[in-house]
Design a protein around this motif. Sequence first.
Motif, PDB file in Angstrom:
ATOM      1  N   ASN A   6      -3.023  -8.952   9.702  1.00 33.49           N
ATOM      2  CA  ASN A   6      -2.012  -9.050   7.369  1.00 33.49           C
ATOM      3  C   ASN A   6      -0.682  -8.395   7.994  1.00 33.49           C
ATOM      4  O   ASN A   6      -0.443  -7.505   7.832  1.00 33.49           O
ATOM      5  CB  ASN A   6      -2.577  -7.558   7.393  1.00 33.49           C
ATOM      6  CG  ASN A   6      -3.716  -8.352   7.079  1.00 33.49           C
ATOM      7  OD1 ASN A   6      -4.544  -8.514   6.241  1.00 33.49           O
ATOM      8  ND2 ASN A   6      -5.603  -7.988   7.761  1.00 33.49           N
ATOM      9  N   ASP A   8       1.593  -8.861   5.885  1.00 28.50           N
ATOM     10  CA  ASP A   8       2.274  -8.836   5.160  1.00 28.50           C
ATOM     11  C   ASP A   8       2.100  -7.305   4.000  1.00 28.50           C
ATOM     12  O   ASP A   8       2.188  -6.584   3.303  1.00 28.50           O
ATOM     13  CB  ASP A   8       2.463  -9.766   3.187  1.00 28.50           C
ATOM     14  CG  ASP A   8       2.888 -10.667   4.044  1.00 28.50           C
ATOM     15  OD1 ASP A   8       2.521 -11.770   3.861  1.00 28.50           O
ATOM     16  OD2 ASP A   8       4.074 -10.660   4.443  1.00 28.50           O
ATOM     17  N   ALA A   9       0.630  -6.617   5.089  1.00 30.39           N
ATOM     18  CA  ALA A   9       0.128  -5.864   4.143  1.00 30.39           C
ATOM     19  C   ALA A   9       0.882  -4.337   4.003  1.00 30.39           C
ATOM     20  O   ALA A   9       0.655  -3.429   3.587  1.00 30.39           O
ATOM     21  CB  ALA A   9      -1.338  -5.430   5.353  1.00 30.39           C
ATOM     22  N   GLU A  93      -4.466  -5.521   2.293  1.00 30.93           N
ATOM     23  CA  GLU A  93      -2.973  -5.555   1.307  1.00 30.93           C
ATOM     24  C   GLU A  93      -2.495  -4.501  -0.083  1.00 30.93           C
ATOM     25  O   GLU A  93      -1.726  -4.408  -0.589  1.00 30.93           O
ATOM     26  CB  GLU A  93      -2.787  -6.976   0.316  1.00 30.93           C
ATOM     27  CG  GLU A  93      -2.425  -7.947   1.802  1.00 30.93           C
ATOM     28  CD  GLU A  93      -4.458  -7.972   2.322  1.00 30.93           C
ATOM     29  OE1 GLU A  93      -5.389  -8.217   1.374  1.00 30.93           O
ATOM     30  OE2 GLU A  93      -4.251  -8.895   3.151  1.00 30.93           O
TER      31      GLU A  93
END
Lengths: 738, 160
Positions: A6, A8-9, A93
């Motif tokens: 992930n 862009d978390a 996210e």
Amino acid sequence: MKADLNHDALRRFILKAAGAAALTMHFSFLPQELMASGLKSSRSLKGNSNLENWIQIDERGLVTIFTGKVEFGQGIGTALVQIAADELDVAIEKINLIVPDTDISPDEGYTVGSQSVQLSGMAMRQVSAEVRRILLERAASIFQVPIDKLSVADGVISDGSQKITYGQLISIKGDVVGNYKQVTVAKKAADRKISGRSMGRLDIPCKVFAEGAYLHDMRLPGMLHARVVRPVSQGGRLIAVDITSVIKMPGVKKIIQDGSFLAVVAEREEQAIAAAENLSETAVWSELQDLPDQDSLKFFIMSHPETEREILVDMGQEEISTDTKTYEACYFRPYQAHAPVGPSIGVAHWDNGRLKVWSHTQGPYPLKREISSFLSLPEEKIRVIHKGGSGCYGHNPADDAALEAAIIACNMPGIPIRLQWMRQEEFKWEPYGSAMVMDVRASMNKDGSIENWNYNVHGFPHSSRPSGKGGSLLATRYVSGNRKVTPPRRIPSKTGGLDRNARPYYDFKRQKITKNFIEKSPLRTSALRSLGAYANVFAVESFMDELAHQTGQDPVRFRLRHLKDERAKAVIKKVAEMAEWQEEREASEHMAFGRGIAFSRYKNIGGYLAVCVALNVDSRNGQITVSDIYAAVDCGEIINPDGALNQIEGGLLQALSWTLYEEVNFEIHKIISEDWVTYPILTHDRVPKLHVHLVDMPDAPPLGAGEVAQGPLPAAVANALYQATGKRFRELPIIEQK
Amino acid sequence: MMAKSTINFIVNGSKCECDLPSGTPLLYYLRNDLELNGPKFGCGLGQCGACTILVNGVATRSCITLVEDVSDAEVITLDGLGSREDPHPLQSAFIDQQAAQCGYCMNGMIMTAVGFLAKNSTPTEGEIKEAVSANLCRCGTHQRIIAAIKQGAKGMANES
């Protein structure tokens, strides 16, 4: 195991409640009995019992979570996000984790003892479940349907026909606040979708793309660079220093001398380094010859006049049957260093009547209290913010550097100060893992069982962490005013410091366990990953191997016959299977092969690990090559399996490095281990293949993974060497005594 | 030693005019003047590799390289190697393999591997270990680092 990433978390959101800039996030692991009921609350909730201390949801449905546990690469931040996402039914996210900051985060003390999932994680799970239930109740009242008719998917509540989001509920009915009432049961293991599955660590991309993940990367406007100048001997006093030439050096802004505390501040980093070197040349220090002879350290420890003897267990030691045979052995572990690749750093800024300190400390709140006490500054005037550093592995000089930066910053109001320790300082001035001596004697019955076990551990303190009294950190010893050094913390024997894992996890008829504690260590000591467990398990598991061989028993079966706990037996059996365990010694023309096994349950209440080391010894030159390490681990519920694997692999290799190579060297007046040549560690070309098996226990309470490997590894190496060479290695490090 | 003259070189594709006195370690210029985060201070002695950068494609320890040593050279740091949008195959590999705990040594591992793979694009595992054996990792992430470099080598071969 391929991780599910992930990237862009880690988004930043505006922090509604804190009002402060949302700090770049970084991320820490929960007491075992708590989870069994699902209702017993995590210890971390005491004193931090408001829901909003942990979770805040805004009108967009974005979730901000708070923790007092710090991320140092062990993956706690990611685990906490996984737990919250699962329990709240919100996508990863949409969750932002705030790094520990004493202005806004819950006070969870120190991030230690492999307990962060047990404490912070279970608090997060309990609060998340409660917040979710409150939101469901709100939706139920709006929809006029019973709560059990509602379902949640990614923050959207539905009764099958109507839908409402968490964000909408917040904007209609306000924030979810108030006391955690301990009325909601968290999801069953089978209902969790995110916890228990491997996920890419959220802090890794930021590090891979050089985005400024470390405190070392922090640059504040107008920031100046500081260096501290140290004596030769640990207890050296500053007799004289001529600052006239140094103050004229390019970029030098200030020289601070307070008693024997000497520091220089310059515009540029290299100018600060040059000035510190120059100061070091002109400074005259008293030299003390107060360290013991390193070669007789073992004797020094065993015969120390100020030893406090405490009997921890005594089960009818004296009634030994005469029909037994007695064996004994003595084991040694030297002082060992944390030695992170990046030396410690502190950044501090006296800004508008308040002191801000950024630190890679394990305990932001305890550090705040320590600085407050040291500087006689009210706690509310100090804010400590965590930012990641290099390594950790226990109580390294992070707190020392933070306090020193704070002292300098108070001397230069309005100017942010960055104090970077140099490599030599990191090695020579860190609080080491204690040297220890373990002597053990056992009597064996004719049937090959252990009748009696008598164990003595000798050594120094295992914690000199900031106590809040202002006398725990290095600067105390050097600033003027004859400040009192706070005595090291006495660690209760439930988990133990020097005596951690001194009690074997085996079922012996009679045993006597004695702790021989020496409060004043010639070299400053504190917590090094696993504390006394590393050396105690080395001794216990080496001696178990010796007893098995002395009585002609297979070391695996010998351990199993003395264990009752099925989970303990399971990891031993598993590792024997993985390593294709066999007792026979193998040899080829020049090579002798050996396998050694060892087991422990960390702290006797934490995770279980059994390890088998396979190695060979070249008879021509004595070179030891560890080829494979097999480990079977049961650490209860695991939030992020790949994260746990990474921790266990790391623990095994770090312990291998300690075991083979590491020892702090000193002469009577100074420490001589000062760089990677004088303190060598494991390198890539000597790394064995690792085979780690995690026992799947989703319904069991989490037990922690960070330190499970440290104890058993050294004995497995020594036992394998015995099998290969017929020689017992009872002193660490092993390379030194081949 | 302290002579001042402008030293020109290229860092991550941009021209730099460095006015620092000769004798200044390059690491401090890169970190403190160019505000690059990739190269790390680890020892200042060239022993640990945390400060590794590429100078004309060759992995070089910036803590013991002086600013004048890179006059007219092309320097690449981890910061300029790739981005989230366009990662270098080694960066993707380090994420895929989760080849970090504290991650402080990672800069040196990646940059040393870039330099090494440029010379040997199909290395054996033993050659990879040898290539990074002078880069120290304290967290014990070695096995993952080697796996990541293996994966990165394949990725780089596919790209070219």
